[in-house]
Scaffold this motif. Structure first.
Motif, PDB file in Angstrom:
ATOM      1  N   ARG A   6       7.887  17.332  97.067  1.00  0.00           N
ATOM      2  CA  ARG A   6       6.435  17.422  97.189  1.00  0.00           C
ATOM      3  C   ARG A   6       5.826  17.952  95.894  1.00  0.00           C
ATOM      4  N   ARG A   7       6.441  18.983  95.327  1.00  0.00           N
ATOM      5  CA  ARG A   7       5.943  19.514  94.052  1.00  0.00           C
ATOM      6  C   ARG A   7       6.006  18.449  92.957  1.00  0.00           C
ATOM      7  N   ALA A   8       7.066  17.664  92.935  1.00  0.00           N
ATOM      8  CA  ALA A   8       7.188  16.593  91.940  1.00  0.00           C
ATOM      9  C   ALA A   8       6.103  15.541  92.136  1.00  0.00           C
ATOM     10  N   THR A   9       5.788  15.223  93.376  1.00  0.00           N
ATOM     11  CA  THR A   9       4.721  14.263  93.672  1.00  0.00           C
ATOM     12  C   THR A   9       3.370  14.807  93.211  1.00  0.00           C
ATOM     13  N   ILE A  10       3.134  16.084  93.447  1.00  0.00           N
ATOM     14  CA  ILE A  10       1.897  16.718  92.998  1.00  0.00           C
ATOM     15  C   ILE A  10       1.825  16.690  91.472  1.00  0.00           C
ATOM     16  N   LEU A  11       2.944  16.967  90.832  1.00  0.00           N
ATOM     17  CA  LEU A  11       2.976  16.956  89.378  1.00  0.00           C
ATOM     18  C   LEU A  11       2.718  15.553  88.828  1.00  0.00           C
ATOM     19  N   ARG A  29      -9.132  19.095  93.273  1.00  0.00           N
ATOM     20  CA  ARG A  29      -9.744  18.057  94.095  1.00  0.00           C
ATOM     21  C   ARG A  29      -9.365  16.662  93.581  1.00  0.00           C
ATOM     22  N   ASP A  30      -9.341  16.483  92.254  1.00  0.00           N
ATOM     23  CA  ASP A  30      -8.944  15.199  91.663  1.00  0.00           C
ATOM     24  C   ASP A  30      -7.489  14.873  91.978  1.00  0.00           C
ATOM     25  N   VAL A  31      -6.634  15.880  91.866  1.00  0.00           N
ATOM     26  CA  VAL A  31      -5.209  15.673  92.146  1.00  0.00           C
ATOM     27  C   VAL A  31      -5.019  15.304  93.614  1.00  0.00           C
ATOM     28  N   ALA A  32      -5.701  15.998  94.484  1.00  0.00           N
ATOM     29  CA  ALA A  32      -5.613  15.692  95.916  1.00  0.00           C
ATOM     30  C   ALA A  32      -6.100  14.272  96.189  1.00  0.00           C
ATOM     31  N   ALA A  33      -7.193  13.872  95.567  1.00  0.00           N
ATOM     32  CA  ALA A  33      -7.712  12.512  95.758  1.00  0.00           C
ATOM     33  C   ALA A  33      -6.712  11.487  95.249  1.00  0.00           C
ATOM     34  N   LEU A  41      -3.327  21.125 100.645  1.00  0.00           N
ATOM     35  CA  LEU A  41      -1.907  20.808 100.462  1.00  0.00           C
ATOM     36  C   LEU A  41      -1.456  21.204  99.065  1.00  0.00           C
ATOM     37  N   ILE A  42      -2.287  20.936  98.068  1.00  0.00           N
ATOM     38  CA  ILE A  42      -1.946  21.292  96.697  1.00  0.00           C
ATOM     39  C   ILE A  42      -1.783  22.810  96.588  1.00  0.00           C
ATOM     40  N   HIS A  43      -2.745  23.551  97.145  1.00  0.00           N
ATOM     41  CA  HIS A  43      -2.693  25.008  97.072  1.00  0.00           C
ATOM     42  C   HIS A  43      -1.505  25.581  97.840  1.00  0.00           C
ATOM     43  N   HIS A  44      -1.002  24.862  98.809  1.00  0.00           N
ATOM     44  CA  HIS A  44       0.182  25.321  99.538  1.00  0.00           C
ATOM     45  C   HIS A  44       1.420  25.312  98.641  1.00  0.00           C
TER      46      HIS A  44
END
Length: 78
Positions: A6-11, A29-33, A41-44
């Motif tokens: 999940r962290r890799a996907t966020i990155l 917000r841009d990353v989440a979009a 989810l990002i902040h988690h």
């Protein structure tokens, strides 16, 4: 997805946004979009936007360093 996946996907999403908007223009917000998810989810998975941007920068710098070393290893001189 595991925590690390999940962290890799966020990155990956962060790098995609950074490529379009630059470091200063990238927001959670841009990353989440980009991922089609919520900011929560990002902040988690990351404690701050600074951490996320630093990790993204580190990934790019590390890849650049590896590419430079590989180019140097292939060369026969200066």
């Amino acid at each position: 997805m595991t925590h690390e996946q999940r962290r890799a996907t966020i990155l990956d999403a962060t790098l995609a946004v950074m490529g379009r908007k630059g470091i200063a223009g990238t927001t959670v917000r841009d990353v989440a979009a980009e991922m089609g998810t919520s900011s929560g989810l990002i902040h988690h998975y990351v404690s701050s936007m600074d951490e996320l941007l630093a990790t993204a920068f580190e990934r790019v710098a590390d890849a650049d360093l590896r590419a430079t070393v590989a180019d140097m290893d292939r060369g026969s001189g200066p």
